[in-house]
Design a protein around this motif. Structure first.
Motif, short mmCIF file in Angstrom:
data_model
loop_
_atom_site.label_atom_id
_atom_site.label_comp_id
_atom_site.label_asym_id
_atom_site.label_seq_id
_atom_site.Cartn_x
_atom_site.Cartn_y
_atom_site.Cartn_z
N THR A 78 16.19 1.30 0.85
CA THR A 78 17.20 1.89 -0.02
C THR A 78 16.86 1.56 -1.48
N GLY A 79 16.93 2.56 -2.33
CA GLY A 79 16.57 2.37 -3.74
C GLY A 79 15.10 2.66 -4.01
N PHE A 80 14.37 3.14 -3.00
CA PHE A 80 12.95 3.46 -3.15
C PHE A 80 12.70 4.86 -2.60
N ARG A 81 11.60 5.47 -3.03
CA ARG A 81 11.20 6.79 -2.53
C ARG A 81 9.69 6.77 -2.28
N PRO A 82 9.19 7.67 -1.43
CA PRO A 82 7.74 7.70 -1.15
C PRO A 82 6.93 7.96 -2.41
N ARG A 83 5.83 7.24 -2.53
CA ARG A 83 4.93 7.47 -3.68
C ARG A 83 4.23 8.83 -3.56
N LYS A 84 3.84 9.16 -2.35
CA LYS A 84 3.15 10.44 -2.11
C LYS A 84 3.90 11.17 -1.00
N VAL A 85 4.79 12.05 -1.41
CA VAL A 85 5.70 12.71 -0.47
C VAL A 85 4.93 13.51 0.58
N ARG B 34 5.14 13.10 4.73
CA ARG B 34 5.55 14.17 5.65
C ARG B 34 4.54 14.37 6.76
N GLN B 35 3.28 14.03 6.50
CA GLN B 35 2.22 14.17 7.50
C GLN B 35 2.06 12.92 8.35
N GLY B 36 2.90 11.91 8.13
CA GLY B 36 2.84 10.69 8.92
C GLY B 36 1.87 9.65 8.41
N ASN B 37 1.39 9.82 7.17
CA ASN B 37 0.53 8.81 6.55
C ASN B 37 1.37 8.03 5.54
N TRP B 38 1.74 6.80 5.91
CA TRP B 38 2.68 6.02 5.09
C TRP B 38 2.01 4.92 4.28
N SER B 39 0.68 4.90 4.26
CA SER B 39 -0.03 3.79 3.64
C SER B 39 0.22 3.67 2.15
N SER B 40 0.58 4.77 1.49
CA SER B 40 0.81 4.72 0.03
C SER B 40 2.08 3.98 -0.33
N GLY B 41 3.00 3.81 0.62
CA GLY B 41 4.21 3.04 0.38
C GLY B 41 5.24 3.77 -0.47
N CYS B 42 6.12 2.98 -1.06
CA CYS B 42 7.27 3.52 -1.78
C CYS B 42 7.37 2.91 -3.18
N ALA B 43 8.12 3.60 -4.04
CA ALA B 43 8.34 3.13 -5.42
C ALA B 43 9.83 3.16 -5.71
N ARG B 44 10.27 2.34 -6.65
CA ARG B 44 11.69 2.26 -7.01
C ARG B 44 12.18 3.56 -7.64
N THR B 45 13.44 3.87 -7.33
CA THR B 45 14.07 5.02 -7.97
C THR B 45 14.72 4.62 -9.29
N ALA B 46 15.05 3.33 -9.45
CA ALA B 46 15.66 2.83 -10.69
C ALA B 46 15.14 1.43 -10.96
N GLU B 47 14.65 1.19 -12.16
CA GLU B 47 14.09 -0.10 -12.50
C GLU B 47 15.17 -1.19 -12.55
N LEU B 48 14.76 -2.42 -12.27
CA LEU B 48 15.68 -3.55 -12.33
C LEU B 48 16.14 -3.79 -13.77
N HIS B 49 17.35 -4.36 -13.91
CA HIS B 49 17.94 -4.54 -15.24
C HIS B 49 17.74 -5.93 -15.81
N CYS B 50 17.04 -6.78 -15.08
CA CYS B 50 16.84 -8.15 -15.57
C CYS B 50 16.15 -8.12 -16.94
N ASP B 51 16.69 -8.93 -17.87
CA ASP B 51 16.17 -9.01 -19.25
C ASP B 51 16.40 -7.74 -20.05
N SER B 52 17.18 -6.80 -19.49
CA SER B 52 17.46 -5.58 -20.25
C SER B 52 18.76 -5.76 -21.02
N THR B 53 19.06 -4.78 -21.88
CA THR B 53 20.28 -4.87 -22.69
C THR B 53 21.49 -4.30 -21.96
#
Length: 812
Positions: free
Chosen positions: A309-316, A320-339
């Motif tokens: 949850t909070g991530f999406r496939p890097r290579k959609v 879809r073809q069942g190759n998941w090796s590329s993994g996932c990336a965040r949909t929203a960056e963390l707010h630590c140290d942000s304003t």
């Protein structure tokens, strides 16, 4: 006065090893094909050749079944340097070096030891080959410190991080080649030590961290593999790893399989065979990092990989073809140290195998652990586990798996907006469901009221009785919408012409639905026409069900529905033509079954599995077939299988595990116990039918075939399994020794599928994985359901039950 007892004790411990057994010394050699046994005759050392190999090796193997043609080898001396003839010799050189040499005195292996005085080599009752210096009694070398592919009780591995000493098991290259293979198994010394299987230098499997009692990344470890394990950290750079068995009479070992599996094997004294009690990889999810970075693997999911949850496939497209090796990336960056004012949040995931690269930090409790992770901008996740304490992750999260039980709670760090977005999505989904449900309810009530009004109108008139289903289908046939959607609708006259007015000469067969005829359209296309019989136990419900279900499915192992026809009392389904008819016409016919050699039968088995897997997991709909049997498997011109007859099929919700029915519709002999007795059906009831079908394919006999007048096919297979006589079960038409092992494996898989309890049966994806990977160890089956039967009539003909009603169903 105390010196003499000490000396006696010393000599008893060390010199006692060599009493009563022939030893190897500088003057007493072991020459091929000689061998020596341990003092209690459990182990033997000598020269051997692996299966289908002429090379000679010196090894140690179990001696518990001397009559067995297969050696259970635990250690090989010259594994990477075999002898090419039988001139080999195991001896001790004058300087105390244990060596394997040939007739030309060429050294093929040595212990690389030197010693003064007399040196003796002996095989101990533990399976350890030791070199002892006499009269000092010092052990100067032992095989336990130089393992090959096996780990026995009492073996202690020492991992030294300073000297990089780390003895690991190393797989054979193949089952006939003991040279060093691609896989290694052992402890990887990290902050929290874990067992790893490495393929080359890359992780292939891991156990999860040790909590002082078990490895938390191995499900069900309490009952399977935890007993006797121990890891000791001396906090000076060394780890000591060992395991023991509580009962010394138990013969047990762990081995590194040549295909990357770690197996726990126990000797079954009653059955006189080795039994696999546990294996490291039971599904694709156990393979390291199968779903890539920030992906989560669930072996029961479809697909098995999803992003956290909070991530999406890097290579959609790849996902879809069942190759998941590329993994996932965040949909929203963390707010630590942000304003931004809103701080990050944690999402709780239950029953998880924690990611790799865990780090331990000091924390008082779970809350303290979470606060420390939140205060560290590099911390991406945390978990708190009894016996370990606080674990955090500061790098990519990889190799996460969802367990059905066990595991631990894992807390994933997300931006506040990501969790809010997820909550908003659920609110939208819930809202849509509420509106949709309301609309369906209103439409349903309208339909019921209209139906009741129509029925009252019909009762008040004495006109010719119409059929509302027929009317609806005529409307659909006329407007090409409604019940049939985009499915082509055939004209009855064309089908009559194509089948020569349904002549007996065109008849292909007869099923529960009705007769099936061969036809040829005007353009030359050959078709098969299934005609609903008035005498059939099936009716309009099954007809419409098959139209709705199969028209939405497309797979090379499912028969293709070309269209249908409804005209008055005539209801017809038009399929692609299968020139070789159905599987039963080959399998149970002595004139034709020899055309099905083992290669073709195995191809049919795998094709059926792939078709069923598509129905259960990979199609747009989730379908339970409910009537899988040999007559419903059609064969094309290449004898490739296609599943047919979807009149009994049911569409399942993706989140639904099972359903119940008061109307049981299937064929006797293929129905699972829970379906026949309680009306419960699920994927596992299809698996049961598949298991019956698999056993029929291997044996060439129908399930109702009786042995000794009491045992059906399942009971007979179970009887032979327990008597270790499975070769008697194999159809003589395929009893080729070259494929015997593969056939026996399929029988074992069939018995797994027909186990009485649904949760004991494998799902189709696991079954197909085991069929495609012969190195994967197949678990031992439990007793099948319905293992006794008797004929339904005096002549013993098959009972076909197409409409059995359960009159008393207990609620849960």
């Amino acid at each position: 006065m105390y010196i003499l007892p000490v000396i006696i004790l010393y000599l008893y411990v060390y010199l006692g090893f060599v009493v009563g057994t022939t030893n190897i010394t500088t003057t007493q050699f072991l020459t091929d094909p000689e061998s020596l046994t341990s003092n209690d005759s459990t182990f033997r050392i000598g020269f051997f050749s692996p299966f289908e190999s002429t090379s000679r090796y010196v090894g140690i193997w179990y001696n518990i079944d001397p009559q067995s043609s297969t050696l259970e080898v635990i250690w090989v001396a010259n594994r990477d340097n075999p002898l090419n003839d039988s001139s080999g010799m195991l001896k001790i050189s004058e300087n105390g070096d244990l060596q394997v040499i040939d007739g030309k005195n060429t050294t093929f292996w040595s212990s690389n030891t030197t010693a003064t005085g007399t040196v003796v080599a002996q095989l101990l009752d533990t399976g350890n080959l030791v070199l002892i210096s006499n009269p000092s009694g010092l052990m100067i070398w032992q095989s336990f410190e130089h393992p090959t592919d096996s780990w026995l009780p009492s073996v202690k591995f020492t991992v030294n991080q300073e000297t990089k000493e780390n003895p690991m098991l190393r797989s054979w290259k193949s089952d006939s080649d003991p040279s060093s293979g691609s896989f290694r198994f052992g402890i990887v010394p990290r902050t929290l030590p874990e067992f790893f299987t490495l393929k080359g230098d890359k992780p292939y499997w891991r156990s999860g961290p040790w909590n002082g009692y078990l490895y938390i990344g191995i499900p069900n470890m309490n009952s399977e593999v935890s007993t006797g394990f121990n890891i000791i950290d001396d906090h000076e750079g060394s780890l000591y790893v060992a395991y023991s068995v509580l009962n010394r009479s138990i013969l047990e070992r762990y081995m590194m399989n040549y295909d990357g599996l770690v197996l726990q094997k126990d000797w079954d004294f009653a059955a006189k065979r080795w039994v696999v009690k546990w294996q490291s990889i039971g599904s694709e999810c156990d393979v390291y990092g199968n779903c890539g970075a920030f992906g989560i693997c669930n072996p029961t999911g479809s697909p098995i990989c999803n992003c956290l949850t909070g991530f999406r496939p890097r290579k959609v497209d790849e996902w879809r073809q069942g190759n998941w090796s590329s993994g996932c990336a965040r949909t929203a960056e963390l707010h630590c140290d942000s304003t931004e004012k809103k701080e990050d949040v944690f999402l709780r995931l239950e029953h998880m195998k924690v990611p790799d690269y865990s780090e331990w930090i000091s924390a008082n409790d779970h809350g303290d652990c979470g606060n420390k992770c939140l205060g560290d901008c590099s911390c991406l996740a945390y978990a708190y586990y009894s016996g370990i304490g606080c674990m955090i992750w500061n790098r990519t999260l990889i190799d996460i798996q969802q367990f059905s039980g066990d595991g631990t709670d894992l807390f994933i760090r997300l931006a506040h907006s990501a969790l809010s977005e997820q909550s908003s999505k659920w609110r939208v989904i819930v809202g849509v469901l509420v509106i949709t449900s309301s609309a369906v309810f209103v439409a349903l009530m309208y339909f019921i009221c209209r139906r009741m009004k129509q029925r009252r109108g019909l009762k008040s008139t004495a006109k010719e009785k119409p059929n509302i289903w027929h009317d609806n289908m005529k409307i659909a046939a006329g407007g090409r919408n409604g019940e049939f959607g985009d499915l082509p609708l055939f004209n009855l006259e064309k089908l009559l012409t194509a089948t020569n007015d349904f002549s007996e000469g065109n008849k292909l067969g007869q099923g529960g639905f009705g007769p099936v005829y061969k036809g040829e359209l005007e353009d030359g296309q050959q078709i098969a026409v299934k005609r609903l019989s008035k005498a059939s136990g099936q009716g309009i419900e099954e007809f419409m069900n098959e139209v709705v279900v199969i028209s939405k499915l497309q797979h090379k192992n499912l028969v293709k529905l070309l269209g249908c026809c409804v005209d008055g009392e005539e209801k017809l389904l038009v399929y692609e033509y299968m020139p070789n008819k159905s599987l039963d016409s080959f399998l149970f016919d002595s004139r034709h079954k020899e055309q099905l050699d083992w290669e073709k039968r195995l191809n049919i088995i795998k094709g059926i599995c792939r078709g069923l897997l598509y129905l259960h997991r990979d199609s747009r709909l989730r379908i339970i077939h409910r009537d899988l049997k040999a007559s419903n498997i059609l064969l094309d011109e290449g004898l490739d299988p296609k599943i047919s007859d979807f009149g009994m099929a049911r569409i399942f919700d993706p989140k639904q595990d099972q359903a119940r029915t008061l109307r049981i519709a299937s064929t006797y002999g293929y129905m699972s116990p829970e379906y026949a007795m309680e009306g419960r059906f699920s994927e596992k009831s299809d698996v049961y039918s598949l298991g019956v079908l698999l056993l029929e394919i291997v044996s060439g006999k129908k399930n109702h075939f009786l042995y000794d007048e009491t045992l059906n096919l399942l009971a007979y297979a179970w009887k032979l399994w327990n008597e270790n006589e499975m070769l008697l079960f194999i159809d003589q038409k395929i009893s080729d020794p070259s494929c015997q092992e593969e056939i026996l494996r399929c029988i074992q898989l069939g018995l797994l599928c027909v186990q009485e309890l649904p949760h004991d049966r494998p799902n189709v994806s696991t079954l197909l994985y085991l069929l495609d990977n012969n190195a994967m160890v197949v678990p031992d089956p439990k007793q099948p359901g319905f293992t006794q039967t008797k004929p339904c009539s005096e002549d013993g003909q098959e009972c076909s039950v197409n409409d059995l009603t359960v009159t008393a169903v207990s609620s849960r």
